[in-house]
Write a protein that holds these residues in place. Structure first.
Motif, PDB file in Angstrom:
ATOM      1  N   PRO A 341      93.745 109.206  99.346  1.00 18.31           N
ATOM      2  CA  PRO A 341      93.217 110.548  99.570  1.00 18.31           C
ATOM      3  C   PRO A 341      94.220 111.433 100.314  1.00 18.31           C
ATOM      4  O   PRO A 341      95.002 110.955 101.137  1.00 18.31           O
ATOM      5  N   VAL A 342      94.152 112.720 100.011  1.00 16.75           N
ATOM      6  CA  VAL A 342      95.062 113.705 100.578  1.00 16.75           C
ATOM      7  C   VAL A 342      94.295 114.548 101.600  1.00 16.75           C
ATOM      8  O   VAL A 342      93.202 115.028 101.312  1.00 16.75           O
ATOM      9  N   ILE A 343      94.865 114.714 102.790  1.00 14.75           N
ATOM     10  CA  ILE A 343      94.286 115.623 103.782  1.00 14.75           C
ATOM     11  C   ILE A 343      95.028 116.945 103.641  1.00 14.75           C
ATOM     12  O   ILE A 343      96.253 116.982 103.725  1.00 14.75           O
ATOM     13  N   VAL A 370      92.221 102.239 103.891  1.00 11.65           N
ATOM     14  CA  VAL A 370      92.560 103.157 102.797  1.00 11.65           C
ATOM     15  C   VAL A 370      93.802 103.961 103.182  1.00 11.65           C
ATOM     16  O   VAL A 370      93.864 104.514 104.287  1.00 11.65           O
ATOM     17  N   PRO A 371      94.815 104.030 102.301  1.00 11.17           N
ATOM     18  CA  PRO A 371      95.988 104.858 102.626  1.00 11.17           C
ATOM     19  C   PRO A 371      95.620 106.336 102.548  1.00 11.17           C
ATOM     20  O   PRO A 371      94.636 106.696 101.909  1.00 11.17           O
ATOM     21  N   TYR A 372      96.399 107.186 103.207  1.00  8.19           N
ATOM     22  CA  TYR A 372      96.124 108.633 103.136  1.00  8.19           C
ATOM     23  C   TYR A 372      97.449 109.374 103.075  1.00  8.19           C
ATOM     24  O   TYR A 372      98.502 108.821 103.398  1.00  8.19           O
ATOM     25  N   GLN A 373      97.394 110.617 102.633  1.00  7.07           N
ATOM     26  CA  GLN A 373      98.587 111.443 102.502  1.00  7.07           C
ATOM     27  C   GLN A 373      98.282 112.829 103.071  1.00  7.07           C
ATOM     28  O   GLN A 373      97.125 113.220 103.164  1.00  7.07           O
ATOM     29  N   ARG A 374      99.344 113.565 103.436  1.00  3.63           N
ATOM     30  CA  ARG A 374      99.175 114.901 104.027  1.00  3.63           C
ATOM     31  C   ARG A 374      99.744 115.949 103.081  1.00  3.63           C
ATOM     32  O   ARG A 374     100.849 115.802 102.578  1.00  3.63           O
ATOM     33  N   TYR A 375      98.989 117.028 102.853  1.00  2.00           N
ATOM     34  CA  TYR A 375      99.448 118.099 101.966  1.00  2.00           C
ATOM     35  C   TYR A 375      99.474 119.443 102.666  1.00  2.00           C
ATOM     36  O   TYR A 375      98.562 119.797 103.415  1.00  2.00           O
ATOM     37  N   SER A 376     100.544 120.189 102.381  1.00  2.44           N
ATOM     38  CA  SER A 376     100.676 121.558 102.849  1.00  2.44           C
ATOM     39  C   SER A 376     101.364 122.319 101.713  1.00  2.44           C
ATOM     40  O   SER A 376     102.349 121.834 101.142  1.00  2.44           O
ATOM     41  N   GLY A 403      90.969 115.349  99.353  1.00  2.00           N
ATOM     42  CA  GLY A 403      90.728 115.193  97.920  1.00  2.00           C
ATOM     43  C   GLY A 403      91.711 114.231  97.304  1.00  2.00           C
ATOM     44  O   GLY A 403      92.744 113.923  97.899  1.00  2.00           O
ATOM     45  N   CYS A 404      91.396 113.752  96.115  1.00  2.00           N
ATOM     46  CA  CYS A 404      92.320 112.862  95.410  1.00  2.00           C
ATOM     47  C   CYS A 404      93.395 113.703  94.723  1.00  2.00           C
ATOM     48  O   CYS A 404      93.110 114.779  94.208  1.00  2.00           O
ATOM     49  N   PRO A 405      94.634 113.192  94.712  1.00  2.00           N
ATOM     50  CA  PRO A 405      95.704 113.927  94.028  1.00  2.00           C
ATOM     51  C   PRO A 405      95.509 113.904  92.509  1.00  2.00           C
ATOM     52  O   PRO A 405      95.064 112.903  91.953  1.00  2.00           O
ATOM     53  N   MET A 406      95.827 115.020  91.872  1.00  2.00           N
ATOM     54  CA  MET A 406      95.680 115.090  90.418  1.00  2.00           C
ATOM     55  C   MET A 406      96.759 115.973  89.815  1.00  2.00           C
ATOM     56  O   MET A 406      97.381 116.776  90.507  1.00  2.00           O
ATOM     57  N   GLU A 422      88.656 104.818  93.920  1.00  2.00           N
ATOM     58  CA  GLU A 422      88.047 103.753  94.742  1.00  2.00           C
ATOM     59  C   GLU A 422      88.357 103.978  96.228  1.00  2.00           C
ATOM     60  O   GLU A 422      87.489 103.801  97.086  1.00  2.00           O
ATOM     61  N   HIS A 423      89.592 104.386  96.510  1.00  3.37           N
ATOM     62  CA  HIS A 423      89.952 104.694  97.903  1.00  3.37           C
ATOM     63  C   HIS A 423      89.006 105.753  98.473  1.00  3.37           C
ATOM     64  O   HIS A 423      88.547 105.655  99.617  1.00  3.37           O
ATOM     65  N   MET A 424      88.760 106.780  97.655  1.00  8.95           N
ATOM     66  CA  MET A 424      87.915 107.883  98.129  1.00  8.95           C
ATOM     67  C   MET A 424      86.494 107.390  98.416  1.00  8.95           C
ATOM     68  O   MET A 424      85.906 107.719  99.463  1.00  8.95           O
ATOM     69  N   ILE A 425      85.939 106.610  97.499  1.00  4.42           N
ATOM     70  CA  ILE A 425      84.573 106.100  97.707  1.00  4.42           C
ATOM     71  C   ILE A 425      84.515 105.280  99.001  1.00  4.42           C
ATOM     72  O   ILE A 425      83.595 105.436  99.806  1.00  4.42           O
TER      73      ILE A 425
END
Ligand code: ZN
Length: 434
Positions: A341-343, A370-376, A403-406, A422-425
């Motif tokens: 998931p992306v923050i 769950v791994p996570y990522q950062r977006y700006s 949100g999930c990356p797409m 699955e990570h998001m759930i």
């Protein structure tokens, strides 16, 4: 369930939900198996401790909630928010016209779709119709043509020589009407279309009076990639987030073991700014939370106490790094499919995340493994937004945008990574049971 099974479940959910009205109907079907009881906004709400309920507004926004062991004033609301609508084309009221024997349907653009992706697809219609039945009563029902019905054929390259250099540009008024049928001279287009609509809705000799019809792509969802590690479908933005929220909630282990009142709020009209009586900027969620508070406590200040300890996770899709277009991204904030998931952060509050809500979300990710990522977003490109800042401001509660990356957001055929769903759930489940 494996990660792939979760996504197969999602693809089936999207395929059964070709319009926001159908998405809410699919959600309603899913929650019935978990003893959710529908509440009518015009009736009194006799809420029972531990009860599970849902409220719909205008058939395309839905709020579901499960009361916790403690009252909202003692333990707050935990809310997952997402949107049921996707950008695309909508049919005009007097849609059908004929020119040179070809009947076409006039359309309006809903939100911000990538128009070029609508060409050469097996398009169809889904939505709802209001009609007068045989006994002259007003009635409404969902309608779904469920077969390729419409098309927007490209102009051949021989008549559009610059298409690969200049991109495909479609004039929004003149070049978007959708081809429907070849008619004979004495067939009038609008009555012809109305008959088709009445047949598809199965309303027999009744008269259709009005309708909301979304154009959708009949192609079903699919896995792709050498290892089937990606998936594609329409409406991934944002039905994937609705589905993840729902899958996190619909688990007796979650529903039965919570102090807080758990809420999923899925709104229509996000893609057009949320300003409607059913949108995130309307009164819907506020009204529902207030009524829950009032039903569980006679103290007026308890609503404020409940909101002051509530939290919103606004779930909406994120922009995954596309290797063919590296310059579209801030170098420090490339986010990748299948890496969690992306923050989303934005200093101008296009996203609701701030340092405290972000830290809480990171903590839930860590606890859930769950791994996570950062977006700006790049500073030289306008940033999109979500329901997060709107709902957070309206209710006065803390929120994080994730949100999930797409890939290809707002294309009629979007893509994302299998593992992220699955990570998001998992992380939303962790939030609910925290
Ligand atoms: Zn979205």
């Amino acid at each position: 369930m494996t990660a792939k099974q979760h996504v197969q479940h999602l693809l089936d959910f999207i395929d059964k939900s070709p319009s926001p009205w159908h998405a809410v109907a699919s959600i309603e079907t899913a929650i019935k198996a978990f003893q959710f009881v529908r509440l009518d906004e015009t009736a009194k709400w006799p809420l029972q401790a531990g009860g599970r309920y849902y409220v719909m507004r205008d058939d395309s926004s839905i709020v579901l909630f499960a009361l916790g062991h403690k009252t909202p004033a003692e333990s707050g609301f935990k809310i997952v928010g997402a949107h049921t609508d996707s950008p695309g084309l909508r049919i005009r009221p007097n849609a059908a016209t004929t020119s040179d024997g070809i009947a076409r349907l006039g359309v309006e653009i809903y939100g911000g779709p990538i128009l070029a992706t609508l060409t050469d697809r097996d398009l169809s219609l889904a939505g709802r119709v209001s009609y007068v039945d045989e006994r002259e009563r007003l009635a409404h029902k969902l309608v779904h043509f469920d077969r390729p019905l419409l098309r927007l054929p490209n102009l051949a390259i021989h008549m559009n020589r610059g298409v690969n250099e200049d991109g495909l540009k479609l004039h929004k008024q003149n070049e978007l009407p959708l081809l429907l049928a070849q008619l004979t001279n004495n067939q009038l287009p609008q009555p012809y279309f109305l008959t088709l609509l009445e047949q598809a809705a199965g309303i027999g000799a009744s008269r259709a009076l009005s309708w909301d019809l979304a154009v959708y792509d009949t192609q079903k969802g699919a896995f792709w990639g050498a290892n089937q590690e990606f998936y594609a479908n329409s409406q991934i933005d944002n039905l994937a987030s609705c589905h993840a929220g729902l899958q996190a909630l619909l688990d007796d282990a979650v529903l039965d073991h919570t102090d807080s009142t758990l809420v999923c709020a899925f709104f229509d009209h996000e893609e057009i700014g949320s300003e409607s009586h059913i949108g995130a900027a309307g009164s819907f969620l506020t009204d529902v939370l207030q009524r829950i508070s009032i039903a569980t406590s006679s103290e007026r200040e308890d609503t404020a106490r409940a909101l002051a300890q509530s939290f919103l996770i606004s779930v909406d899709m994120a922009h995954a790094y596309h290797p063919n277009f590296p310059s579209a991204y801030d170098t420090g904030h490339k986010v990748f499919v299948n890496q969690g998931p992306v923050i989303k952060s934005n200093a101008n509050r296009r996203y609701s995340s701030e340092s405290l809500s972000t830290a809480r979300f990171i903590h839930w990710c860590e606890e859930a493994g769950v791994p996570y990522q950062r977006y700006s977003h790049r500073s030289d490109l306008p940033c999109g937004s979500t329901i997060g800042p709107i709902v957070s401001a309206k209710l006065g509660i803390r929120s994080v945008d994730i949100g999930c990356p797409m890939w290809a957001m707002h294309s009629i055929r979007e893509s994302a990574g299998v593992r992220d769903h699955e990570h998001m759930i998992k992380v939303l489940k962790r939030f609910f049971i925290d």
